[in-house]
Structure formats: structure tokens, C-alpha cells
Scaffold this motif. Sequence first.
Motif, PDB file in Angstrom:
ATOM      1  N   CYS A 134       0.832  -1.209   0.000  1.00  0.00           N
ATOM      2  CA  CYS A 134       0.000   0.000   0.000  1.00  0.00           C
ATOM      3  C   CYS A 134       0.862   1.253   0.000  1.00  0.00           C
ATOM      4  CB  CYS A 134      -0.934  -0.007   1.205  1.00  0.00           C
ATOM      5  SG  CYS A 134      -2.288  -1.199   1.090  1.00  0.00           S
ATOM      6  N   LEU A 135       1.957   1.224   0.763  1.00  0.00           N
ATOM      7  CA  LEU A 135       2.875   2.360   0.783  1.00  0.00           C
ATOM      8  C   LEU A 135       3.513   2.575  -0.582  1.00  0.00           C
ATOM      9  CD1 LEU A 135       4.558   4.548   2.215  1.00  0.00           C
ATOM     10  CD2 LEU A 135       6.167   2.742   2.874  1.00  0.00           C
ATOM     11  N   GLY A 136       4.086   1.511  -1.153  1.00  0.00           N
ATOM     12  CA  GLY A 136       4.760   1.634  -2.441  1.00  0.00           C
ATOM     13  C   GLY A 136       3.812   1.993  -3.574  1.00  0.00           C
ATOM     14  N   MET A 137       2.635   1.358  -3.602  1.00  0.00           N
ATOM     15  CA  MET A 137       1.676   1.635  -4.665  1.00  0.00           C
ATOM     16  C   MET A 137       1.118   3.050  -4.551  1.00  0.00           C
ATOM     17  SD  MET A 137       0.117   0.718  -7.405  1.00  0.00           S
ATOM     18  CE  MET A 137       0.402  -1.050  -7.594  1.00  0.00           C
ATOM     19  N   ASP A 151      -7.546  -2.792   8.817  1.00  0.00           N
ATOM     20  CA  ASP A 151      -6.977  -3.774   9.741  1.00  0.00           C
ATOM     21  C   ASP A 151      -6.825  -3.146  11.121  1.00  0.00           C
ATOM     22  OD1 ASP A 151      -5.679  -5.753  11.076  1.00  0.00           O
ATOM     23  OD2 ASP A 151      -3.952  -5.866   9.732  1.00  0.00           O
ATOM     24  N   PRO A 152      -7.691  -3.504  12.072  1.00  0.00           N
ATOM     25  CA  PRO A 152      -7.608  -2.898  13.413  1.00  0.00           C
ATOM     26  C   PRO A 152      -6.358  -3.315  14.178  1.00  0.00           C
ATOM     27  CG  PRO A 152      -9.240  -4.649  13.384  1.00  0.00           C
ATOM     28  CD  PRO A 152      -8.816  -4.452  11.960  1.00  0.00           C
ATOM     29  N   ALA A 153      -5.650  -4.335  13.690  1.00  0.00           N
ATOM     30  CA  ALA A 153      -4.412  -4.767  14.346  1.00  0.00           C
ATOM     31  C   ALA A 153      -3.186  -4.080  13.762  1.00  0.00           C
ATOM     32  CB  ALA A 153      -4.257  -6.287  14.223  1.00  0.00           C
ATOM     33  N   ASN A 154      -3.382  -3.236  12.763  1.00  0.00           N
ATOM     34  CA  ASN A 154      -2.277  -2.591  12.066  1.00  0.00           C
ATOM     35  C   ASN A 154      -1.850  -1.340  12.834  1.00  0.00           C
ATOM     36  OD1 ASN A 154      -0.415  -2.459  10.045  1.00  0.00           O
ATOM     37  ND2 ASN A 154      -1.884  -2.216   8.385  1.00  0.00           N
ATOM     38  N   GLU A 155      -0.690  -1.389  13.455  1.00  0.00           N
ATOM     39  CA  GLU A 155      -0.193  -0.267  14.237  1.00  0.00           C
ATOM     40  C   GLU A 155       1.069   0.292  13.595  1.00  0.00           C
ATOM     41  OE1 GLU A 155       0.417  -1.761  18.144  1.00  0.00           O
ATOM     42  OE2 GLU A 155      -1.720  -2.057  18.568  1.00  0.00           O
ATOM     43  N   GLY A 156       1.318   1.570  13.822  1.00  0.00           N
ATOM     44  CA  GLY A 156       2.505   2.198  13.268  1.00  0.00           C
ATOM     45  C   GLY A 156       2.481   2.230  11.756  1.00  0.00           C
ATOM     46  N   LEU A 157       1.394   2.727  11.178  1.00  0.00           N
ATOM     47  CA  LEU A 157       1.226   2.733   9.725  1.00  0.00           C
ATOM     48  C   LEU A 157       2.298   3.603   9.063  1.00  0.00           C
ATOM     49  CD1 LEU A 157      -2.662   3.105   9.602  1.00  0.00           C
ATOM     50  CD2 LEU A 157      -1.326   1.034   9.211  1.00  0.00           C
ATOM     51  N   PRO A 158       2.971   3.083   8.029  1.00  0.00           N
ATOM     52  CA  PRO A 158       4.030   3.862   7.385  1.00  0.00           C
ATOM     53  C   PRO A 158       3.504   4.856   6.353  1.00  0.00           C
ATOM     54  CG  PRO A 158       3.900   1.694   6.376  1.00  0.00           C
ATOM     55  CD  PRO A 158       2.885   1.709   7.496  1.00  0.00           C
ATOM     56  N   TYR A 159       2.231   4.755   5.987  1.00  0.00           N
ATOM     57  CA  TYR A 159       1.663   5.630   4.961  1.00  0.00           C
ATOM     58  C   TYR A 159       0.686   6.618   5.592  1.00  0.00           C
ATOM     59  CZ  TYR A 159      -1.776   1.840   5.423  1.00  0.00           C
ATOM     60  OH  TYR A 159      -2.652   0.900   5.918  1.00  0.00           O
ATOM     61  N   GLU A 160       0.367   7.655   4.828  1.00  0.00           N
ATOM     62  CA  GLU A 160      -0.635   8.628   5.259  1.00  0.00           C
ATOM     63  C   GLU A 160      -2.012   7.993   5.126  1.00  0.00           C
ATOM     64  OE1 GLU A 160      -2.342  13.054   3.973  1.00  0.00           O
ATOM     65  OE2 GLU A 160      -0.471  12.283   3.117  1.00  0.00           O
ATOM     66  N   CYS A 161      -2.687   7.837   6.244  1.00  0.00           N
ATOM     67  CA  CYS A 161      -3.942   7.089   6.289  1.00  0.00           C
ATOM     68  C   CYS A 161      -5.125   8.058   6.231  1.00  0.00           C
ATOM     69  CB  CYS A 161      -3.993   6.261   7.567  1.00  0.00           C
ATOM     70  SG  CYS A 161      -5.382   5.113   7.635  1.00  0.00           S
ATOM     71  N   PHE A 208      -0.221 -15.944 -11.283  1.00  0.00           N
ATOM     72  CA  PHE A 208       0.430 -14.945 -10.444  1.00  0.00           C
ATOM     73  C   PHE A 208       1.222 -13.959 -11.293  1.00  0.00           C
ATOM     74  CE2 PHE A 208       0.021 -18.721  -7.788  1.00  0.00           C
ATOM     75  CZ  PHE A 208      -0.498 -18.195  -6.605  1.00  0.00           C
ATOM     76  N   ILE A 209       1.357 -12.755 -10.753  1.00  0.00           N
ATOM     77  CA  ILE A 209       2.255 -11.755 -11.313  1.00  0.00           C
ATOM     78  C   ILE A 209       3.362 -11.528 -10.294  1.00  0.00           C
ATOM     79  CG2 ILE A 209       2.497  -9.359 -12.095  1.00  0.00           C
ATOM     80  CD1 ILE A 209      -0.443  -9.377 -12.822  1.00  0.00           C
ATOM     81  N   PRO A 210       4.622 -11.663 -10.691  1.00  0.00           N
ATOM     82  CA  PRO A 210       5.713 -11.419  -9.729  1.00  0.00           C
ATOM     83  C   PRO A 210       5.813  -9.933  -9.411  1.00  0.00           C
ATOM     84  CG  PRO A 210       6.593 -11.866 -11.921  1.00  0.00           C
ATOM     85  CD  PRO A 210       5.118 -12.103 -12.004  1.00  0.00           C
ATOM     86  N   LEU A 211       6.075  -9.623  -8.141  1.00  0.00           N
ATOM     87  CA  LEU A 211       6.142  -8.231  -7.704  1.00  0.00           C
ATOM     88  C   LEU A 211       7.376  -7.977  -6.863  1.00  0.00           C
ATOM     89  CD1 LEU A 211       4.939  -5.366  -7.161  1.00  0.00           C
ATOM     90  CD2 LEU A 211       3.802  -6.373  -5.167  1.00  0.00           C
ATOM     91  N   ASN A 212       8.139  -6.989  -7.269  1.00  0.00           N
ATOM     92  CA  ASN A 212       9.173  -6.381  -6.451  1.00  0.00           C
ATOM     93  C   ASN A 212       8.743  -4.933  -6.245  1.00  0.00           C
ATOM     94  OD1 ASN A 212      11.392  -5.206  -5.282  1.00  0.00           O
ATOM     95  ND2 ASN A 212      12.816  -5.653  -6.967  1.00  0.00           N
ATOM     96  N   ILE A 213       8.266  -4.600  -5.063  1.00  0.00           N
ATOM     97  CA  ILE A 213       7.667  -3.286  -4.832  1.00  0.00           C
ATOM     98  C   ILE A 213       8.688  -2.170  -4.988  1.00  0.00           C
ATOM     99  CG2 ILE A 213       8.101  -3.207  -2.345  1.00  0.00           C
ATOM    100  CD1 ILE A 213       4.877  -2.104  -4.225  1.00  0.00           C
ATOM    101  N   GLN A 214       9.990  -2.500  -4.973  1.00  0.00           N
ATOM    102  CA  GLN A 214      11.027  -1.492  -5.151  1.00  0.00           C
ATOM    103  C   GLN A 214      11.306  -1.211  -6.623  1.00  0.00           C
ATOM    104  OE1 GLN A 214      12.040  -0.029  -2.436  1.00  0.00           O
ATOM    105  NE2 GLN A 214      11.026  -1.470  -1.060  1.00  0.00           N
TER     106      GLN A 214
END
Length: 310
Positions: free
Chosen positions: A26-29, A46-56, A237-243
Motif C-alpha cells: 500500500c505504501l509503495g503503490m 486492519d484494526p491490528a495494524n499499528e505504526g502505519l508507514p503511509y498517510e492514512c 500470479f504476477i511477480p512483484l518487487n515493490i522497489q
Amino acid sequence: MAGAARTPAFGQAVIGPPGSGKTTYCLGMSEFLRAMGRRVAVVNLDPANEGLPYECAVDVSELVGLSDVMDALRLGPNGGLLYCMEYLEANLDWLRAKLDPLRGHYFLFDCPGQVELCTHHGSLRSIFSQMAQWDLRLTAVHLVDSHYCTDPAKFISVLCTSLATMLHVELPHVNLLSKMDLIEHYGKLAFNLDYYTEVLDLSYLLDHLASDPFFRHYRQLNEKLVQLIEDYSLVSFIPLNIQDKESVQRVLQAVDKANGYCFGVQEQRSLEAMMSAAMGADFHFSSTLGIQEKYLAPSDQSVEQEAMDL
């Protein structure tokens, strides 16, 4: 999002087991889409998702928190997540009120990693179905860690889970093999990568399993599982390297094709500029038209213009 006259909104429902890279995706995309000129809203479901790295833009934790549910109802993390999704399903007016002001954005929904939610529990599917009623056209982006390709038994399990998810979620669907930049650290693959992405003749996997003393006793079961996967013939499947920007571009094209999103002219130019700029050391955007005028001879420009006219 009420009103039939409104323009449809588009987005991705990012799903997959824990640790498959959904939040990183989600951050990279989101960064990739913003660089292309799309207005992006990332929604954390996701209520268990803490410390989100993206602007939510929207966070389900404002409605219900996993730790609060676990303490109040004496549930474990799995049962707590199921309850949180059921609570969200019962309070979709809250979600709609949050999404309405974001009309015109491209949505990325960061979903919980609880496998049951995508294979047989009904809440998440019901939430997606209701979003469709709001004219929000989603593609399910299902991430699977690529290291499962190194183990035939695990890969068959992944295929079964992916198939069950595709049938249950009932959305246009794209399966991704994530963390492709790390796959060489997991060990040597028994076959070429295309074998795993295209899910070719799985009988070769059965032969590999037969060499294992443990799985040799379950050959008939594995044969039936493989037959089921091949009979449906849905999983790839499609291979993904988010970088890697080219890898993200291929994924985005598949997603846009699945949910019906159409490129605009300005966005296409932004994408071309981004991909050309990626060849340099600095992340810099240049005008595609400027590049053409600078490096193409007049005759080349006329030939290209004729091709564009066609």
C-alpha cells in the motif's frame, strides 16, 4: 457516495496472509500512483495494524480497536479480528461517511491478514459487496510470499488458498508473488519462474513430493488437490518487487484492466516520464514530449506521429 449520477470510484482491496507485504504494498503503490498524478486515499481496514508507514485517510481503529475487543470480550487475536470485521459490517454507515468526502480519489484498502476472512467468513465479502453498491469498483489484490515457490507442498497449499479466496471474495482478482527481490535467498527453484506464475502442469510438483517419505503417503490426496486447481484453471500470479517501478507498473496495468479503470492522457504521460526517469540516478520527472523533441530526428518524429495517429 449516494446518487446514481456520480462518477464511479476505483480502487484495490489488498488482501493476503500475515507477513505477505500488504502494508508495504500500500505504501509503495500509493507513492507510485501519486507520482503518476492520481489522487490516492489509503484506507486501513486492519484494526491490528499499528505504526502505519503511509498517510492514512481512514482508519478503522477509530471505530473499533482490536485490543479493546480482546480485553472486553476475552477473545484472542483471531477471534478479535473476526469480531472487528463483523462490527464494521454492522456499522457501514460510519465507513460510508468517511469515504464520501474522498470521492474522486483512487482507493487502496489495507485489509486484515486473517485468512478466514477471505476464504469462508462472510463479513469482508459483505463489506466489499456493499462498496460495489456505492459504485466503488474494486480489484482484489491478493499477495502471497514468493518463498512458498521453493517448497512444492507449500506452493500447492498456496494455490488452494488463492483459489478459495478468488471464489469467496467475488471481486475481479489479481494474485501477486510478493518479495521477488528476496526469492534467491530462499533457495533454488525447482522450475523456471514462469512455471509458478502461470501455474503450468502441476504433475511435476507431485513427482517432487513423491520423493519425500512423508508426502509419499498422501500422493492420492495431493493428486486430487492438483486436479481441483487445474479443473478451475483460474489461478495465476504476477511477480512483484515493490522497489522496482517496472514491476509495479505491470501490476497496476493488470489491476486497471480488471476493474475497468482507464488511463487518462495526462496520467499516461506521467507514467512514461516516470519510467524514463527511472533509468537515472536521481528520481526526476521529465516531459515525455520534451524527451522526444530533444532526442528524435525530425523524420523519426514524423514516423512516430503517424504511428500515434494509427
